[in-house]
Design an enzyme around this catalytic site. Structure first.
Site, PDB file in Angstrom:
ATOM      1  N   GLY A   1      44.032  41.700  34.545  1.00 24.82           N
ATOM      2  CA  GLY A   1      43.177  41.137  34.949  1.00 24.82           C
ATOM      3  C   GLY A   1      41.967  42.238  35.576  1.00 24.82           C
ATOM      4  N   LEU A   2      40.843  41.960  35.679  1.00 22.09           N
ATOM      5  CA  LEU A   2      39.737  42.755  36.257  1.00 22.09           C
ATOM      6  C   LEU A   2      40.033  43.381  37.685  1.00 22.09           C
ATOM      7  CD1 LEU A   2      36.483  40.626  35.378  1.00 22.09           C
ATOM      8  CD2 LEU A   2      37.167  42.824  34.142  1.00 22.09           C
ATOM      9  N   SER A   3      39.707  44.709  37.841  1.00 21.36           N
ATOM     10  CA  SER A   3      39.587  45.147  39.281  1.00 21.36           C
ATOM     11  C   SER A   3      38.986  44.290  40.127  1.00 21.36           C
ATOM     12  CB  SER A   3      39.075  46.571  39.230  1.00 21.36           C
ATOM     13  OG  SER A   3      39.189  47.019  40.441  1.00 21.36           O
ATOM     14  N   GLY A   4      39.993  43.782  41.256  1.00 20.79           N
ATOM     15  CA  GLY A   4      39.470  43.177  42.453  1.00 20.79           C
ATOM     16  C   GLY A   4      39.947  41.538  41.850  1.00 20.79           C
ATOM     17  N   ALA A   5      40.786  41.462  40.895  1.00 22.53           N
ATOM     18  CA  ALA A   5      41.035  40.005  40.570  1.00 22.53           C
ATOM     19  C   ALA A   5      42.357  39.424  41.342  1.00 22.53           C
ATOM     20  CB  ALA A   5      41.678  39.822  38.924  1.00 22.53           C
ATOM     21  N   GLY A   6      42.995  40.644  41.911  1.00 23.85           N
ATOM     22  CA  GLY A   6      43.954  40.155  42.827  1.00 23.85           C
ATOM     23  C   GLY A   6      45.466  40.393  42.345  1.00 23.85           C
ATOM     24  N   LYS A   7      45.641  41.246  41.274  1.00 29.01           N
ATOM     25  CA  LYS A   7      46.965  41.695  40.790  1.00 29.01           C
ATOM     26  C   LYS A   7      47.881  42.196  41.774  1.00 29.01           C
ATOM     27  CE  LYS A   7      44.812  44.615  38.038  1.00 29.01           C
ATOM     28  NZ  LYS A   7      43.381  44.376  38.496  1.00 29.01           N
ATOM     29  N   SER A   8      47.381  43.375  42.351  1.00 30.29           N
ATOM     30  CA  SER A   8      48.207  43.921  43.231  1.00 30.29           C
ATOM     31  C   SER A   8      48.821  43.285  44.366  1.00 30.29           C
ATOM     32  CB  SER A   8      47.671  45.229  43.729  1.00 30.29           C
ATOM     33  OG  SER A   8      47.745  46.303  42.802  1.00 30.29           O
TER      34      SER A   8
ATOM     35  N   SER B   1      45.019  46.707  32.559  1.00 25.29           N
ATOM     36  CA  SER B   1      45.681  46.860  31.080  1.00 25.29           C
ATOM     37  C   SER B   1      44.488  45.802  30.328  1.00 25.29           C
ATOM     38  CB  SER B   1      46.841  46.274  31.097  1.00 25.29           C
ATOM     39  OG  SER B   1      47.187  45.003  31.982  1.00 25.29           O
TER      40      SER B   1
END
Lengths: 206, 206
Positions: free
Chosen positions: B37-44, B111
């Protein structure tokens, strides 16, 4: 509706699981055991033997060697000096990640250059890295020639072959030397495990 | 004195510990869970939240993300398209090795290219790879801008920033979509774990 931006200090952000948490779950410490030596000196055989013995004791293990790295992570690399260094650099980083995941990482690589081996050693804390020199003479390794590669190197069909036309720098500060030319393999495996036992890696009451 | 060359078919050569052996020791299956997902979407944040919840259940986990990869394994790579592809290729190979070591690997990477994500999917067997799309609009991610990088990208101080001047290809075959703009994080974590539970990864009596 809760936004992630509002949760910067929430429990989930802080709930980082650490290496120590994983070691506690596993009931043993993690580390990198680095087998170095000429091709044919017995590195992979020893790493797999040590792995089998540790697994039977309930210890989490993983073997990193050319077989599972050269075909994947490092499939873009050759065998010139620069590529060898980059190969070991990447393997070192992966070994470090696996150690952080809680595993006893058994790395089996010729890793002919002392500088490259020390680079991996310096990636982690003292006590996390055990260098094991699998010692066997070139004559012995060439006589074994399990993969038939020494013959090819002598015929010039393979270039930059360690021991033939590329140097092997003998470890000066290895934690253990296994003389695979004169010890039998069970003895070598027992000595490698003794090294880790003596370091207290598997003490349940630490 | 036993020589390794004489031991080619000995027990140690055959005593390969397999992924299945490790899974049995751990009491659960291993897999790759891929958050995109986009940077800031909450992945980490999601990956670490899922890790914490699984760890409490005694499951072996590891988070792979930019923090522990861009500074180490992929420190030689930039952010142009070719480097992004190589970054994901290496991460995919490491995720595969960690899965083979028995861990539930939680990978959190922008990614942005579908081809790269599918390359990782194709590295492993069907059922080993779970793609989770962390869905949040660019407007929302830009408003969050936790790292202040969107502002820099808008000012042209960062090039090739996903969503600004580099594309993000929305997943078409994700196993799960987490709408992090409208779900709260506990809900998202529960849904991710539900996906793995439904797949039978943690069944004790399989």
């Amino acid at each position: 509706m809760t936004r992630i931006s509002e949760l910067k200090n929430c429990i989930w952000q802080q709930a980082l699981i650490s290496r120590q948490d994983r070691e506690e779950l596993n009931g043993h410490r993690s580390c990198i055991v680095w087998f170095t030596g000429l091709s044919g000196a017995g590195k992979s055989t020893l790493a797999r033997g040590v792995e089998a013995a540790l697994h039977l004791r309930g210890i989490r293990t993983f073997v990193l060697d050319g077989d599972n790295v050269r075909h994947g992570l490092c499939s873009d690399l050759g065998f010139d000096d620069k590529s060898r260094t980059e190969n070991i650099r990447r393997v070192g980083e992966v070994a470090k990640l696996m150690m952080e995941s809680g595993a006893v990482v058994l790395a089996a690589f010729i890793s002919p250059f002392a500088g490259d081996r020390n680079l991996v050693r310096d990636l982690v804390e003292p006590g996390d890295f055990f260098e094991i020199y699998c010692k066997a003479s070139l004559a012995e390794c060439e006589a074994r020639d399990v993969k038939g590669l020494y013959k090819k190197a002598r015929r010039g069909e393979i270039k930059n072959y360690t021991g033939i036309d590329s140097p092997y720098e003998i470890p000066e500060n290895a934690e253990l030397i296994l003389d695979t030319e004169n010890e039998n393999i069970e003895e070598s495996i027992a000595r490698a495990i003794g090294l880790l036992d003596d370091a207290g890696l598997f003490d349940r009451d630490r």
